[in-house]
Motif scaffolding. Structure first.
Motif, PDB file in Angstrom:
ATOM      1  N   SER A 627       0.860  -1.185   0.000  1.00  0.00           N
ATOM      2  CA  SER A 627       0.000   0.000   0.000  1.00  0.00           C
ATOM      3  C   SER A 627       0.890   1.226   0.000  1.00  0.00           C
ATOM      4  CB  SER A 627      -0.909   0.002   1.222  1.00  0.00           C
ATOM      5  OG  SER A 627      -0.137   0.137   2.397  1.00  0.00           O
ATOM      6  N   ALA A 628       0.291   2.385  -0.191  1.00  0.00           N
ATOM      7  CA  ALA A 628       1.061   3.624  -0.185  1.00  0.00           C
ATOM      8  C   ALA A 628       1.707   3.851   1.184  1.00  0.00           C
ATOM      9  CB  ALA A 628       0.153   4.802  -0.551  1.00  0.00           C
ATOM     10  N   GLU A 629       0.974   3.511   2.253  1.00  0.00           N
ATOM     11  CA  GLU A 629       1.541   3.707   3.589  1.00  0.00           C
ATOM     12  C   GLU A 629       2.766   2.822   3.795  1.00  0.00           C
ATOM     13  OE1 GLU A 629       0.604   2.844   8.269  1.00  0.00           O
ATOM     14  OE2 GLU A 629      -1.081   2.833   6.865  1.00  0.00           O
ATOM     15  N   ASN A 751      -5.538  -2.344 -10.888  1.00  0.00           N
ATOM     16  CA  ASN A 751      -6.146  -1.299 -10.069  1.00  0.00           C
ATOM     17  C   ASN A 751      -5.111  -0.250  -9.683  1.00  0.00           C
ATOM     18  OD1 ASN A 751      -8.620  -2.651 -10.047  1.00  0.00           O
ATOM     19  ND2 ASN A 751      -7.999  -3.894  -8.276  1.00  0.00           N
ATOM     20  N   SER A 752      -5.563   1.002  -9.568  1.00  0.00           N
ATOM     21  CA  SER A 752      -4.693   2.091  -9.116  1.00  0.00           C
ATOM     22  C   SER A 752      -5.011   2.400  -7.659  1.00  0.00           C
ATOM     23  CB  SER A 752      -4.910   3.349  -9.968  1.00  0.00           C
ATOM     24  OG  SER A 752      -4.417   3.150 -11.264  1.00  0.00           O
ATOM     25  N   LEU A 753      -3.998   2.246  -6.836  1.00  0.00           N
ATOM     26  CA  LEU A 753      -4.179   2.566  -5.424  1.00  0.00           C
ATOM     27  C   LEU A 753      -3.894   4.050  -5.198  1.00  0.00           C
ATOM     28  CD1 LEU A 753      -2.320  -0.458  -3.795  1.00  0.00           C
ATOM     29  CD2 LEU A 753      -4.739  -0.248  -4.372  1.00  0.00           C
ATOM     30  N   GLU A 761      -7.328   3.315   5.128  1.00  0.00           N
ATOM     31  CA  GLU A 761      -6.597   2.928   3.921  1.00  0.00           C
ATOM     32  C   GLU A 761      -7.570   2.647   2.780  1.00  0.00           C
ATOM     33  OE1 GLU A 761      -4.210   2.630   1.377  1.00  0.00           O
ATOM     34  OE2 GLU A 761      -3.107   2.579   3.260  1.00  0.00           O
ATOM     35  N   THR A 762      -7.228   3.151   1.582  1.00  0.00           N
ATOM     36  CA  THR A 762      -8.127   3.001   0.429  1.00  0.00           C
ATOM     37  C   THR A 762      -7.853   1.744  -0.365  1.00  0.00           C
ATOM     38  OG1 THR A 762      -6.605   4.309  -0.904  1.00  0.00           O
ATOM     39  CG2 THR A 762      -8.388   5.478   0.217  1.00  0.00           C
ATOM     40  N   SER A 763      -6.806   1.017  -0.040  1.00  0.00           N
ATOM     41  CA  SER A 763      -6.526  -0.211  -0.776  1.00  0.00           C
ATOM     42  C   SER A 763      -7.119  -1.398  -0.039  1.00  0.00           C
ATOM     43  CB  SER A 763      -5.003  -0.397  -0.920  1.00  0.00           C
ATOM     44  OG  SER A 763      -4.451  -0.590   0.360  1.00  0.00           O
TER      45      SER A 763
END
Length: 820
Positions: A627-629, A751-753, A761-763
């Motif tokens: 994830s981005a985090e 998919n674009s996270l 979290e959006t993912s």
């Protein structure tokens, strides 16, 4: 004179011994003293003195006492022998033999120790400064030529030191030294007359004038019953007679008055000056030396120099010694005696006579300027300066490692006290680096505000600099101190953010160099506050958090770590740390781990803690997918350490891919750092990647180029694996090849996270709070209509949010892609 004193002391002790012989003979021959009574008293005294006073520390006393005790014992035994007593070695005799041996041993040890001490050469004051040799030579010539001489210099620069050199190296004079701070107006004459009389008596000269003068000073007149048959003289005549007695001496008397400028009583100063004039006008056998700071003495008296010259017509000034040379000599001599072990001369190099502007200041001010500070200080003040630095550094290892801050702080404290008061005032409630230190045209500026003011100024910046600094010593001093403390003046540009989310994204992805600049300046501020007030924390908030986290990671099990971490988070929320001025580093709605990883990047010293932290983060947050985090966390890991780099790679390769991160800020930075580490850690050359853009807006446009690079890097790694014989390197090459493949899969993910902006979290990952929901739905196998009803009810009840409904529904019934 010293020899005469020794002779007088010897005569005095011989008189005492003769008195002991006479008294002992009278007592023992006059009275019948019992053996046991004598032994009980004398032996008890011997034991008492031995236990109360150390023999080796009171050598002269033990020689004297043992001699007197042996004489006393000898006379006692002589008296008993004359009465017919003889030794028969019974208990009584054995006790006396033991007692006599004890006295002999005590006398022998004391005499041996005294002889050794006497044979040791006298320790003279080393002449550390060659300048003082020339000053000493001139002082001696002036004293030889003139009756009254002034030794002029500011406090602590070596006047007393030079006088001691004169006293120890030149035996042409009898020396009388008077510290005028310890006398009163009505006692100064008494002191001088007593000292003169003592010298006369030591040389066998009896002075009736001194007796009369002392009587007059005590009673206020010359007339009394004892003076009826003696001719009375005037005060001046008696001083004249005293001076005539002084002329009988073989050597001249040098009377020194120390620190007359430090007396508040003008009357005492005038009396000393008048007394010196009276003495020197009567005889050439008395010389006067005054030690003083001329500027302060004139201020105290409120007179012009021409008035002072009437009493002190000849004076010499001590040669000023350069601050750096003074530091060099004192450090060198101090190290010989075990002092200043943590200090070196180069630690003081930044304290220069001429200092150039910091590079960032040059750019902001738009000119190349230098400034200077007066750094000629007294030797004693420099000594005190060094002593306090050493003491503080030895007490706090944190300060020992940042010597420039420590040295600058005590430089201001010892040499610029008015500025030190300002420093303490600013550091009490605020940080020095951000305080408004600079006054200009009825406004006050912080250093960064002033830099911005200079940057936007359209006139002559050189004239502006002179107006702000050269014509304002306080502004200039603050600028010098900021420079000396070692602040980083690089201004961190604040971007104009389109909204809150964009601002949060930049905060969470802040470059480590910017964080280091802020922490560097914050650390200096904290150290200044701690040095000013010991109750203030010397740690920044981020540093304090790292120290607390290291204690948590030292726990043996995850459960213990988890409980301690919860307690730590509660303490941080309530700001309940050991020192109250430490606050939290956590931001509401953002991951607690990002600032902790940032802090570890700056402050963690042991790489073993990195692995513990990464493991704890993965377990605590139940990380299972990229994830981005997670990428933001990885970006703050210290991959300059190979073990940390490989551990992060291993963790990354194990994570699931649920979508790409091509449009984020964090992922391109991740690629550049980790692929660049292939070179810095010595695997393969990946420097070509520096020529490729890592702007997130261009990442997708350069996908093909990146694929070509990955193929090239993978081939190099396979070649390295094939050619090396070490299995560990082969395994590491496999790990790096898998890392490159995993990144290809991540870039190609459908998919674009979204960028992590805090909150939820959006993912789709194992930590989004939907694990139980997915598990339940997997078992129930609902139809499309049943799932819609189920989700609608959950949303209505407030158990799910819109984004969660969308993610659940998309998992079981993915939307069809539009055909173009």
């Amino acid at each position: 004179m010293e020899k005469q004193k020794q002779n007088n002391n010897l005569i005095y002790k011989m008189q005492i011994i003769l008195l002991v012989c006479a008294v002992s003979s009278f007592l023992f021959f006059q009275f019948d003293v019992d053996f046991y009574a004598y032994f009980g008293v004398s032996f008890s005294l011997f034991v008492l003195f031995t236990f109360c006073f150390c023999c080796l520390k009171n050598i002269k006393f033990y020689i004297f006492y043992s001699s007197c005790a042996l004489i006393n014992l000898s006379i006692f035994l002589l008296e008993k022998y004359l009465e017919g007593y003889w030794i028969c070695y019974d208990v009584q005799d054995i006790l006396y033999i033991i007692y006599a041996l004890g006295l002999l041993i005590s006398l022998f040890i004391s005499c041996v120790k005294y002889a050794r001490n006497k044979n040791e050469p006298n320790i003279k004051i080393d002449n550390y400064f060659s300048e003082r040799k020339d000053d000493l030579s001139r002082l001696r010539d002036y004293i030889k030529t003139f009756s009254v001489v002034g030794l002029e210099s500011f406090w602590g620069n070596g006047k007393t030191y030079l006088y001691k050199l004169l006293n120890q190296n030149y035996k042409d004079y009898y020396y009388i030294s008077l510290c005028v701070m310890t006398v009163k107006t009505d006692t100064v004459e008494t002191y001088i007359i007593n000292e003169l009389n003592a010298i006369l008596e030591q040389n066998g000269i009896l002075s009736s004038a001194s007796t009369k003068l002392l009587s007059f000073l005590k009673t206020g007149n010359f007339y009394g019953l004892g003076n009826l048959l003696i001719k009375n003289n005037s005060y001046t005549q008696l001083f004249n007679q005293l001076c005539q007695d002084v002329e009988k001496l073989k050597k001249t008397i040098l009377i020194t008055f120390e620190d007359i400028d430090r007396i508040d009583d003008k009357g005492l100063i005038y009396k000393i000056l008048a007394l010196s004039e009276l003495l020197t006008s009567q005889t050439d056998s008395i010389k006067i030396l005054f030690q003083y700071d001329e500027v302060k003495l004139l201020e105290v008296l409120g007179v012009e120099k021409i008035y002072l010259e009437k009493y002190i017509p000849h004076n010499i000034s001590l040669t000023p010694i350069n601050f750096r040379r003074c530091i060099k000599v004192l450090l060198k001599e101090g190290k010989k005696s075990g002092k200043y072990a943590s200090l070196e001369l180069q630690d003081f190099n930044f304290l220069n006579f001429q200092t150039n502007l910091n590079f960032q200041l040059e750019q902001s001010f738009g000119l190349n300027k230098s400034f200077s500070m007066d750094i000629y200080f007294s030797i004693r003040k420099v000594q005190l300066f060094l002593d306090e630095i050493e003491k503080t550094a030895n007490e706090n290892i944190e300060l020992k490692n940042i010597k420039q801050v420590l040295i600058t702080f005590f430089f201001i404290k010892h040499f610029k006290y008015s500025d030190f008061e300002d420093l303490s005032k600013f550091s009490e409630d605020d940080f020095y680096s951000s305080s408004k230190l600079f006054a200009y045209q009825e406004k006050v500026y912080s250093i960064y505000e002033l830099m911005e003011f200079f940057k936007n100024y359209n006139g002559d910046k050189s004239e502006l600099f002179d107006s702000v600094f050269q014509n304002n010593s306080k502004n200039l001093n603050h600028l010098i101190y900021l420079h000396y403390f070692g602040y980083d003046f690089a201004q961190i540009k604040e971007e104009d953010y389109a909204g809150v989310d964009e601002k949060v994204v930049h905060i969470l992805n802040e470059e480590i160099k910017n964080i280091k600049i802020k922490e560097h300046n914050n650390k200096i501020d904290r150290l200044i506050r701690n040095l000013s007030f010991n109750g203030k924390s010397e740690y920044t908030n981020l540093e304090n958090a790292v120290l607390e986290l290291e204690k948590i990671l030292d726990k043996s099990t995850f459960n213990e770590q988890d409980e301690s971490f919860k307690d730590f988070c509660n303490s941080a929320f309530n700001e309940e740390f050991e020192k109250g001025d430490n606050g939290t580093v956590f931001r509401f709605g953002m991951s607690n781990f990002i600032p902790l990883f940032q802090g570890f990047r700056i402050y963690a010293k042991d790489e073993s803690y990195w692995k513990k932290l990464i493991d704890f983060y993965f377990k605590k947050e139940k990380v299972a997918a990229i994830s981005a985090e997670v990428i933001q966390i990885f970006n703050y890991c210290d991959i300059s350490k190979k073990s940390v780099f490989l551990y992060v790679i291993e963790k990354f390769n194990s994570l699931k891919i649920t979508g790409n991160l091509n449009n984020t800020i964090c992922y391109p930075r991740f690629l550049k750092q980790f692929i660049g580490a292939f070179s810095s850690l010595g695997y393969i050359d990946t420097h070509i990647i520096d020529f490729y853009s890592f702007d997130s807006s261009k990442l997708e446009q350069n996908i093909k180029n990146y694929f070509d690079l990955y193929r090239s890097f993978s081939d190099k790694l396979r070649s390295l694996k094939r050619d090396v014989p070490t299995q560990q390197i082969k395994d590491e090459c496999d790990l790096l090849i898998n890392f490159l493949k995993h990144n290809v899969r991540l870039i190609l993910a459908e998919n674009s996270l979204k960028e992590y902006t805090g909150g939820i979290e959006t993912s789709i990952s194992m930590k989004d709070g939907l694990e139980d929901v997915f598990k339940d739905l997997d078992e129930r196998h609902l139809s499309k209509e049943e799932l819609e009803t189920f989700l609608a009810q959950k949303y209505k009840d407030g158990e799910l949010m819109a984004s969660q409904v969308e993610r659940i529904y998309s998992k079981y019934f993915p939307p069809k892609k539009e055909q173009i």
